[in-house]
Scaffold this motif. Structure first.
Motif, short mmCIF file in Angstrom:
data_model
loop_
_atom_site.label_atom_id
_atom_site.label_comp_id
_atom_site.label_asym_id
_atom_site.label_seq_id
_atom_site.Cartn_x
_atom_site.Cartn_y
_atom_site.Cartn_z
N ASP A 273 -34.74 -33.20 42.27
CA ASP A 273 -35.37 -33.61 41.02
C ASP A 273 -34.72 -32.91 39.82
O ASP A 273 -34.17 -31.81 39.94
CB ASP A 273 -36.87 -33.31 41.05
N ASP A 274 -34.81 -33.55 38.67
CA ASP A 274 -34.17 -33.05 37.45
C ASP A 274 -34.72 -31.69 37.02
O ASP A 274 -33.98 -30.86 36.47
CB ASP A 274 -34.35 -34.06 36.31
N GLU A 275 -35.99 -31.46 37.25
CA GLU A 275 -36.59 -30.19 36.84
C GLU A 275 -35.98 -29.01 37.61
O GLU A 275 -35.69 -27.96 37.02
CB GLU A 275 -38.10 -30.23 37.07
N SER A 276 -35.78 -29.21 38.90
CA SER A 276 -35.18 -28.14 39.73
C SER A 276 -33.74 -27.89 39.31
O SER A 276 -33.28 -26.74 39.26
CB SER A 276 -35.25 -28.52 41.21
N ILE A 277 -33.02 -28.96 39.01
CA ILE A 277 -31.63 -28.82 38.58
C ILE A 277 -31.57 -28.03 37.27
O ILE A 277 -30.77 -27.09 37.13
CB ILE A 277 -30.97 -30.20 38.40
N LYS A 278 -32.41 -28.39 36.33
CA LYS A 278 -32.39 -27.73 35.02
C LYS A 278 -32.74 -26.25 35.15
O LYS A 278 -32.14 -25.39 34.46
CB LYS A 278 -33.40 -28.41 34.09
N ALA A 279 -33.67 -25.92 36.04
CA ALA A 279 -34.06 -24.52 36.22
C ALA A 279 -32.88 -23.68 36.68
O ALA A 279 -32.68 -22.56 36.21
CB ALA A 279 -35.21 -24.43 37.22
N VAL A 280 -32.08 -24.21 37.60
CA VAL A 280 -30.91 -23.48 38.09
C VAL A 280 -29.86 -23.37 37.00
O VAL A 280 -29.21 -22.32 36.85
CB VAL A 280 -30.33 -24.17 39.35
N LEU A 281 -29.67 -24.41 36.24
CA LEU A 281 -28.69 -24.37 35.15
C LEU A 281 -29.05 -23.29 34.13
O LEU A 281 -28.18 -22.54 33.66
CB LEU A 281 -28.60 -25.73 34.46
N VAL A 282 -30.33 -23.21 33.80
CA VAL A 282 -30.78 -22.21 32.82
C VAL A 282 -30.56 -20.80 33.35
O VAL A 282 -30.06 -19.92 32.63
CB VAL A 282 -32.26 -22.45 32.47
N ARG A 283 -30.94 -20.56 34.60
CA ARG A 283 -30.76 -19.23 35.20
C ARG A 283 -29.29 -18.85 35.24
O ARG A 283 -28.91 -17.70 34.96
CB ARG A 283 -31.35 -19.20 36.60
N THR A 284 -28.45 -19.81 35.56
CA THR A 284 -27.01 -19.54 35.65
C THR A 284 -26.44 -19.18 34.27
O THR A 284 -25.67 -18.23 34.14
CB THR A 284 -26.26 -20.76 36.22
N LYS A 285 -26.83 -19.93 33.27
CA LYS A 285 -26.30 -19.67 31.92
C LYS A 285 -26.72 -18.29 31.42
O LYS A 285 -25.91 -17.57 30.79
CB LYS A 285 -26.77 -20.74 30.94
N ILE A 286 -27.95 -17.90 31.66
CA ILE A 286 -28.40 -16.57 31.24
C ILE A 286 -27.54 -15.48 31.89
O ILE A 286 -27.12 -14.53 31.23
CB ILE A 286 -29.88 -16.37 31.60
N ALA A 287 -27.27 -15.64 33.19
CA ALA A 287 -26.46 -14.65 33.90
C ALA A 287 -25.02 -14.64 33.39
O ALA A 287 -24.42 -13.58 33.19
CB ALA A 287 -26.50 -14.94 35.40
N VAL A 288 -24.46 -15.82 33.18
CA VAL A 288 -23.09 -15.92 32.68
C VAL A 288 -22.96 -15.26 31.31
O VAL A 288 -22.01 -14.51 31.04
CB VAL A 288 -22.64 -17.39 32.62
N ASP A 289 -23.91 -15.52 30.44
CA ASP A 289 -23.86 -14.95 29.09
C ASP A 289 -23.94 -13.42 29.13
O ASP A 289 -23.27 -12.73 28.34
CB ASP A 289 -25.00 -15.50 28.25
N LYS A 290 -24.73 -12.86 30.03
CA LYS A 290 -24.84 -11.40 30.15
C LYS A 290 -23.50 -10.80 30.58
O LYS A 290 -23.07 -9.77 30.05
CB LYS A 290 -25.92 -11.03 31.16
N ILE A 291 -22.85 -11.42 31.55
CA ILE A 291 -21.58 -10.89 32.05
C ILE A 291 -20.50 -11.00 30.98
O ILE A 291 -19.70 -10.08 30.76
CB ILE A 291 -21.16 -11.62 33.34
N ARG A 292 -20.46 -12.12 30.28
CA ARG A 292 -19.46 -12.30 29.23
C ARG A 292 -19.68 -11.35 28.06
O ARG A 292 -18.72 -10.92 27.40
CB ARG A 292 -19.49 -13.75 28.73
N ALA A 293 -20.93 -11.00 27.82
CA ALA A 293 -21.22 -10.06 26.71
C ALA A 293 -20.63 -8.69 26.97
O ALA A 293 -20.38 -7.93 26.02
CB ALA A 293 -22.74 -9.95 26.51
N ARG A 294 -20.36 -8.36 28.22
CA ARG A 294 -19.74 -7.07 28.56
C ARG A 294 -18.24 -7.19 28.73
O ARG A 294 -17.58 -6.23 29.14
CB ARG A 294 -20.36 -6.53 29.86
N GLY A 295 -17.68 -8.36 28.50
CA GLY A 295 -16.24 -8.54 28.64
C GLY A 295 -15.82 -9.16 29.95
O GLY A 295 -14.63 -9.33 30.21
N GLY A 296 -16.78 -9.51 30.81
CA GLY A 296 -16.46 -10.15 32.08
C GLY A 296 -16.38 -11.66 31.94
O GLY A 296 -16.42 -12.21 30.85
#
Length: 401
Positions: A273-296
């Motif tokens: 379902d679309d809701e489950s997909i969106k939840a994973v996308l949001v979690r992934t983006k938050i994690a990616v942004d944190k790593i990139r903020a440190r230069g990763g």
């Protein structure tokens, strides 16, 4: 002065012992008015040294026979299996040193990555933190929350695992918890087993006698799925985190068919379902942004699967709604198996994971491709020649998978 009472007790005690046959002790009836002593029994003379020698020989004999039998099943010494202790030990390295490259995800990126080949290409040995049967999301979040990690995270994505926030999230969470705290007894047990496992194949957790007996249950109980229908053994794990598809699955048709049937039972064709997909996308983006903020940085890899499983996976989550949406929403780069010409028609013995030789070819292809997509991955000058399908697939077998 010795009391008359104690003297009489000693006399009665001595007389009663002398009056009884050897090996029997006096009873309360033999000593009226005297407390019951600690039981006594003569130890009969036996050939203890001979008996000890016989027991030792039998233990060595039966242990050798069992070890021989396990090796005929293609179990090998030094295989550390899928225990979380191995993963936890590797995870702690992120807090001890600068780790430039980590690989996370599920069993496909785990079995399909040749760490030695990657080292030859980029002069850095990736830290393998993928977990069989686990989603890469919890591990990515764990690294994102760790200020020590400032490197490149290569995230393997099999849709059925990465977007599963229930079953596939359990194993990574348990592994992360173990990496934070491990009891002394569990740690000691792991260290001991790691030492002795180098000489004994019989220590494989998947082929312990109790496990083999447990698998005899072929769904005898109505309505209860027995352990016979589970994956018996899928991986070999060496020191340093290098894991491969179990070598026996590459040529044993019965074993590979059994494993393939399990995958088909586990992989659901029901659309996500679309809701489950969106939840994973949001979690992934938050994690990616944190790593990139440190230069990763974070990049994604979609390993191959055979057509029979790919059909089920595409019904569950089409590429446009899964892979494409993930890269677009998180603003990340990645390489999909469909976009790797040098890694087409590779051998997938049980439809889900590559053979050992083809895992090397796939690693060569995806590392070279990722080097063009992130500034944190650099190919060595004059690195090894490119590999292709012909380096692991016989011409007569090409196109069969």
């Amino acid at each position: 002065m010795v009391s008359s009472i104690s003297s009489s007790e000693e006399i009665v005690h001595d007389i009663s012992r002398q009056a009884l046959p050897s090996g029997l002790r006096p009873t309360a009836a033999d000593r009226p008015g005297i407390a019951q002593p600690v039981p006594e029994r003569d130890i009969p003379q036996q050939p203890w040294r001979t008996m000890a020698l016989i027991v030792t020989v039998l233990v060595i004999l039966f242990t050798s026979l069992w070890e021989w039998r396990m090796r005929t099943l293609e179990l090998i010494p030094g295989d550390l299996g899928a225990d979380y202790d191995v993963w936890a030990e590797l995870r702690r390295q992120v807090d001890k040193r600068d780790v430039p490259v980590v690989i996370i995800g599920d069993s496909r990126i785990l079995f399909d990555s040749d760490l030695d080949r990657a080292t030859q290409l980029i002069s850095v040995r990736p830290l393998q933190l993928a977990i069989a049967g686990g989603s890469g999301v919890p591990i990515l979040e764990n690294l994102a929350d760790d200020p020590h990690f400032k490197g490149l995270a290569i995230v393997g994505m099999a849709e059925t695992a990465y977007f599963d926030t229930q079953y596939a999230a359990v194993r990574p969470q348990k592994a992360v918890e173990l990496s934070r705290w491990e009891s002394p007894s569990k740690r000691g047990s792991f260290l001991i087993q790691r030492v002795i496992s180098h000489g004994l194949a019989m220590l494989d957790d998947d082929y312990q006698l109790s496990t083999l007996v447990f698998r005899l249950d072929q769904d005898w109980r109505p309505g209860v799925k027995g352990p016979y229908d589970a994956v018996w053994k899928a991986q070999e794990t060496a020191a340093g985190g290098q894991s491969w598809l179990w070598r026996r699955l590459e040529h044993d048709q019965r074993m590979s068919e059994h494993t393939r049937n399990v995958w088909h039972q586990l992989f659901s064709p029901k659309p996500l379902d679309d809701e489950s997909i969106k939840a994973v996308l949001v979690r992934t983006k938050i994690a990616v942004d944190k790593i990139r903020a440190r230069g990763g940085d974070v990049v994604f890899v979609r390993p191959p699967s055979a057509p029979d499983l790919r059909t089920v996976e595409d019904k569950h989550l089409p590429r446009a709604k899964g892979w494409d949406a993930l890269l677009a929403y998180t603003h990340t780069n990645g390489i999909h198996i469909d976009d790797l010409p040098a890694a087409q028609n590779l051998t997938l013995p049980e439809s889900s994971h590559l053979s050992r030789a083809c895992a090397t070819v796939f690693t060569d292809a995806y590392i070279r491709s990722l080097a063009d997509q992130t500034a944190l991955l650099h190919l060595r000058p004059n690195s090894a020649p490119r590999l292709s399908t012909r380096n692991c697939v016989q011409p007569s077998a090409a196109g069969l998978n």
